[in-house]
Design a protein around this motif. Structure first.
Motif: not given
Length: 83
Positions: A22-25, A27-34
Motif C-alpha cells: 500500500g505504500a505509494p511508489v 511515478f518515476a520508479q513505476r514500470l507502467s501507468c494507465t
C-alpha cells in the motif's frame, strides 16, 4: 515462503516493516501507468497520446483488455523533446 519471513511453530511471521503493501511508489520508479495517468503526468490529451502510440513513439503493453504505457518510454519521449 517470502524473503524476510520466519517460520516458528508452523506459523509464518513477517518482520515488522518488511512488507510495505500500500505504500505509494514514486511515478518515476513505476514500470507502467494507465492511459489516464500518462495524460495527467504529461499534460497531453488522450487523442495525442494514442497518436504517439500509433506512430511508435510510446511503448505500451496490454494485460487482458487494459493498455498500459511503459513509464520509461514516456520519460524517453520527453527527454528527446527537451531543447
Amino acid at each position: 515462503m517470502r524473503r524476510g519471513q520466519q517460520q516458528e511453530g508452523g506459523a509464518i511471521q513477517v518482520p515488522r516493516g518488511a512488507d510495505n503493501v500500500g505504500a505509494p511508489v514514486p511515478f518515476a520508479q513505476r514500470l507502467s501507468c494507465t492511459i489516464a495517468e500518462a495524460c495527467e503526468v504529461t499534460g497531453l490529451g488522450r487523442t495525442k497520446l494514442y497518436e504517439l502510440i500509433g506512430d511508435g513513439h510510446l511503448t505500451t503493453t496490454t494485460v487482458g483488455r487494459r493498455r498500459l504505457v511503459l513509464v520509461r518510454s514516456l520519460q524517453s519521449l520527453l527527454e528527446r523533446r527537451l531543447p
